[in-house]
Design an enzyme around this catalytic site. Structure first.
Site, PDB file in Angstrom:
ATOM      1  N   LYS A 115     -12.915   8.157  28.044  1.00 33.97           N
ATOM      2  CA  LYS A 115     -13.260   6.734  28.129  1.00 33.97           C
ATOM      3  C   LYS A 115     -14.245   6.298  27.054  1.00 33.97           C
ATOM      4  O   LYS A 115     -14.372   5.113  26.784  1.00 33.97           O
ATOM      5  CB  LYS A 115     -13.789   6.395  29.521  1.00 33.97           C
ATOM      6  CG  LYS A 115     -12.707   6.450  30.592  1.00 33.97           C
ATOM      7  CD  LYS A 115     -13.087   5.718  31.862  1.00 33.97           C
ATOM      8  CE  LYS A 115     -11.880   5.664  32.795  1.00 33.97           C
ATOM      9  NZ  LYS A 115     -12.120   4.935  34.012  1.00 33.97           N
TER      10      LYS A 115
ATOM     11  N   LYS B 192      -2.243   9.865  31.260  1.00 37.16           N
ATOM     12  CA  LYS B 192      -1.983   9.524  32.655  1.00 37.16           C
ATOM     13  C   LYS B 192      -1.840   8.011  32.809  1.00 37.16           C
ATOM     14  O   LYS B 192      -2.412   7.249  32.030  1.00 37.16           O
ATOM     15  CB  LYS B 192      -3.079  10.067  33.572  1.00 37.16           C
ATOM     16  CG  LYS B 192      -4.322   9.228  33.665  1.00 37.16           C
ATOM     17  CD  LYS B 192      -5.183   9.690  34.845  1.00 37.16           C
ATOM     18  CE  LYS B 192      -6.323   8.704  35.086  1.00 37.16           C
ATOM     19  NZ  LYS B 192      -5.900   7.438  35.682  1.00 37.16           N
TER      20      LYS B 192
ATOM     21  N   LYS C 263      -4.850   2.103  35.559  1.00 35.00           N
ATOM     22  CA  LYS C 263      -4.878   0.654  35.754  1.00 35.00           C
ATOM     23  C   LYS C 263      -5.645  -0.056  34.659  1.00 35.00           C
ATOM     24  O   LYS C 263      -5.475  -1.254  34.465  1.00 35.00           O
ATOM     25  CB  LYS C 263      -5.417   0.307  37.137  1.00 35.00           C
ATOM     26  CG  LYS C 263      -6.882   0.590  37.351  1.00 35.00           C
ATOM     27  CD  LYS C 263      -7.322   0.069  38.712  1.00 35.00           C
ATOM     28  CE  LYS C 263      -7.731   1.197  39.620  1.00 35.00           C
ATOM     29  NZ  LYS C 263      -8.931   1.927  39.182  1.00 35.00           N
TER      30      LYS C 263
HETATM   31  P1  ATP Z   1      -9.245   3.463  35.520  1.00 33.33           P
HETATM   32  O1  ATP Z   1      -8.320   3.460  34.352  1.00 33.33           O
HETATM   33  O2  ATP Z   1     -10.025   2.204  35.693  1.00 33.33           O
HETATM   34  O3  ATP Z   1     -10.113   4.706  35.608  1.00 33.33           O
HETATM   35  P2  ATP Z   1      -7.410   4.644  37.408  1.00 33.33           P
HETATM   36  O4  ATP Z   1      -5.996   4.226  37.450  1.00 33.33           O
HETATM   37  O5  ATP Z   1      -7.737   5.962  36.780  1.00 33.33           O
HETATM   38  O6  ATP Z   1      -8.261   3.469  36.788  1.00 33.33           O
HETATM   39  P3  ATP Z   1      -9.334   5.167  39.522  1.00 33.33           P
HETATM   40  O7  ATP Z   1      -9.927   4.058  40.322  1.00 33.33           O
HETATM   41  O8  ATP Z   1     -10.172   5.774  38.453  1.00 33.33           O
HETATM   42  O9  ATP Z   1      -7.946   4.640  38.911  1.00 33.33           O
HETATM   43  O10 ATP Z   1      -8.852   6.320  40.500  1.00 33.33           O
HETATM   44  C1  ATP Z   1      -8.453   6.055  41.834  1.00 33.33           C
HETATM   45  C2  ATP Z   1      -7.672   7.230  42.379  1.00 33.33           C
HETATM   46  O11 ATP Z   1      -6.358   7.264  41.819  1.00 33.33           O
HETATM   47  C3  ATP Z   1      -8.302   8.603  42.073  1.00 33.33           C
HETATM   48  O12 ATP Z   1      -8.120   9.429  43.196  1.00 33.33           O
HETATM   49  C4  ATP Z   1      -7.478   9.097  40.929  1.00 33.33           C
HETATM   50  O13 ATP Z   1      -7.471  10.510  40.830  1.00 33.33           O
HETATM   51  C5  ATP Z   1      -6.100   8.557  41.290  1.00 33.33           C
HETATM   52  N1  ATP Z   1      -5.275   8.391  40.101  1.00 33.33           N
HETATM   53  C6  ATP Z   1      -5.551   7.614  39.028  1.00 33.33           C
HETATM   54  N2  ATP Z   1      -4.560   7.676  38.141  1.00 33.33           N
HETATM   55  C7  ATP Z   1      -3.632   8.523  38.646  1.00 33.33           C
HETATM   56  C8  ATP Z   1      -2.374   8.999  38.167  1.00 33.33           C
HETATM   57  N3  ATP Z   1      -1.920   8.613  37.002  1.00 33.33           N
HETATM   58  N4  ATP Z   1      -1.682   9.846  38.954  1.00 33.33           N
HETATM   59  C9  ATP Z   1      -2.156  10.245  40.151  1.00 33.33           C
HETATM   60  N5  ATP Z   1      -3.336   9.849  40.656  1.00 33.33           N
HETATM   61  C10 ATP Z   1      -4.076   8.983  39.915  1.00 33.33           C
HETATM   62 MG    MG Z   2      -9.769   6.578  36.597  1.00 33.32          MG
END
Ligand code: ATP
Ligand code: MG
Length: 327
Positions: free
Chosen positions: A111, A192, A195
Site C-alpha cells: 500500500k 488480489k 475494493k
Molecule cells: P482494501 O483494498 O481497502 O484493503 P480489501 O478488499 O482488501 O480492501 P479489507 O477491508 O482490507 O478489504 O479486508 C476485509 C476482509 O476481506 C479481510 O478478511 C480480507 O482478508 C478479505 N479479503 C480482501 N480481499 C480478498 C480477496 N481478494 N480474496 C479473499 N479475501 C479477501
Molecule cells: Mg485489504
C-alpha cells in the site's frame, strides 16, 4: 462460548473477494461462536478517505453484513470507532510493537509502494488490528489469506504481553477458507481483488447490477489456451475464475472442471456470470430493504453497546497489568 472477531474496512465498494474470503464464513460461524463483526473505519482512514463517502460506505458495509445473512440477534455488528477501547488498546499495543516487525508487513509494502507521502497510521495499522482482536479475547479470526501475516503479529503481541505482564490474552487462530482465501483481480491475476483498486473492471462489487457483472466477467482476462483447468501456476486467470465459480455455485473445483471438459472459455464464462448473479441478487434485494428501513443505525448502536461492555473490561484489566493508576 468461544469468540470470533473480524472486520472489513469501509474503504470502497465491497467485492466478491470480501464475500468469499470473509463474509461468507462470518455467516457460518455466527451459530457456534460469540461473534463481533465490525466495520473498521479507523483502519479505513489509514489511506485518505472523503468524509461523505466514508459515511456512506460505513452504512453500506454494515447493511451488507446483514443482507448477507448475519443475524444482529446473534452477532454484534458495529462501527469500530463507536467502541473507543479499540483505539485505546491499539495505542498500548503499538508500544509493544517493534518498527522491524511493522516494516516486514507485506500489506504496508504494497500500500505504500510508489507513494510520495505515507501516513504513519498505515504503518501502525497491524497494532490496531491486534487490538481489535485481543480486545474480545478472540479465539478465531475469519479472514482472507492476505491477513495471515497480521494475525501472526497479533499472536506475537499477545504472547509478548503475556510474558511481560502476566498471562492474560488468548492467542487467536486464523480461520482461512481452503478455497477462495485469495480471489485475484479480473484484469491481473498477480494481484488480489481489492475494493480500493481504482479500476472498476478489476473487481466484481457485491452491488454491481447483473449487466455489470456479465460485462466484467466477459472481459475478464484469460489465456490463449482453451482448457477450463485449475492450474494456478500456469493458468492463474482461469484458475481464479474456476475458484469464483466453485464458491458461487457451491461446487468443488473438480466438479467445475468436469462440467466444462472439452468446452471453450465462452460458455464457461457465461455460466459463471449467471452463478455470480444468482448468488448476489437475493443479497442485493435484502440490502435495498435494509437501507430503506433505516434500521442499520440502531442495529449498530446495540452492537456497539454490547461489544463495549467486554472491551471496557479488557482495557481496564490491561491497564492495571501494565501499571496504570486506576481512575
Ligand atoms: P482494501 O483494498 O481497502 O484493503 P480489501 O478488499 O482488501 O480492501 P479489507 O477491508 O482490507 O478489504 O479486508 C476485509 C476482509 O476481506 C479481510 O478478511 C480480507 O482478508 C478479505 N479479503 C480482501 N480481499 C480478498 C480477496 N481478494 N480474496 C479473499 N479475501 C479477501
Ligand atoms: Mg485489504
Amino acid at each position: 462460548m468461544k469468540t470470533v472477531f473480524s472486520g472489513i474496512q469501509p474503504s470502497g465498494n465491497l467485492t466478491l473477494g470480501n464475500y468469499i474470503g470473509a463474509i461468507k464464513n462470518f455467516v457460518t460461524l455466527q451459530n457456534e461462536y460469540k461473534c463481533n463483526f465490525s466495520v473498521v473505519d479507523l483502519h479505513a482512514i489509514t489511506v485518505p478517505q472523503d468524509p461523505a463517502a466514508l459515511q456512506e460506505q460505513s452504512e453500506a458495509v454494515a447493511s451488507i453484513y446483514i443482507a448477507a445473512g448475519i443475524d444482529p440477534g446473534k452477532a454484534n455488528v458495529y462501527m469500530q470507532s463507536h467502541v473507543r477501547q479499540h483505539a485505546q488498546l491499539g495505542w498500548l499495543l503499538t508500544t509493544l510493537t517493534s518498527m522491524g516487525e511493522l516494516e516486514r508487513m507485506t500489506q504496508f509494502k504494497d500500500k505504500s509502494a510508489g507513494k510520495e507521502s505515507v501516513g504513519a497510521g498505515l504503518f501502525v495499522y497491524p497494532s490496531l488490528m491486534a487490538a481489535d482482536i485481543l480486545l474480545y479475547n478472540t479465539d478465531l479470526v475469519p479472514v482472507g489469506e492476505d491477513q495471515k501475516q497480521h494475525l501472526e503479529l497479533t499472536r506475537d503481541l499477545a504472547g509478548r504481553f503475556n510474558s511481560r505482564y502476566g498471562e492474560y490474552f488468548t492467542l487467536p487462530e486464523p480461520y482461512i477458507p481452503e478455497v477462495g482465501a485469495r480471489i485475484m483481480s479480473l484484469d491481473d491475476a498477480s494481484k488480489k481483488m481489492s475494493k480500493s483498486n481504482p479500476n472498476p473492471g478489476s473487481a466484481i462489487a457485491l452491488l454491481d447490477t447483473p449487466d455489470e457483472i456479465r460485462k466484467k466477467i466477459s472481459r475478464a482476462t484469460t489465456d490463449s489456451g482453451r482448457e477450463v483447468k485449475y492450474d494456478p501456476a500456469n493458468k492463474p486467470e482461469v484458475s481464479n475464475l474456476i475458484t469464483i465459480y466453485s464458491q458461487c455455485a457451491g461446487l468443488s473445483i473438480a466438479e467445475v472442471e468436469q462440467r466444462y471438459e472439452g468446452q471453450m472459455y465462452g460458455p464457461f464464462k457465461k455460466d459463471l456470470a449467471e452463478a455470480v448473479v444468482g448468488l448476489l441478487e437475493p443479497i442485493q434485494q435484502r440490502y435495498r430493504d435494509i437501507r430503506e428501513s433505516g434500521e442499520i443505525r440502531s442495529i449498530m448502536r446495540q452492537g456497539a453497546e454490547r461489544a463495549s461492555e467486554v472491551a471496557e473490561r479488557t482495557l481496564q484489566d490491561v491497564q492495571k497489568l501494565m501499571g496504570f493508576l486506576p481512575e
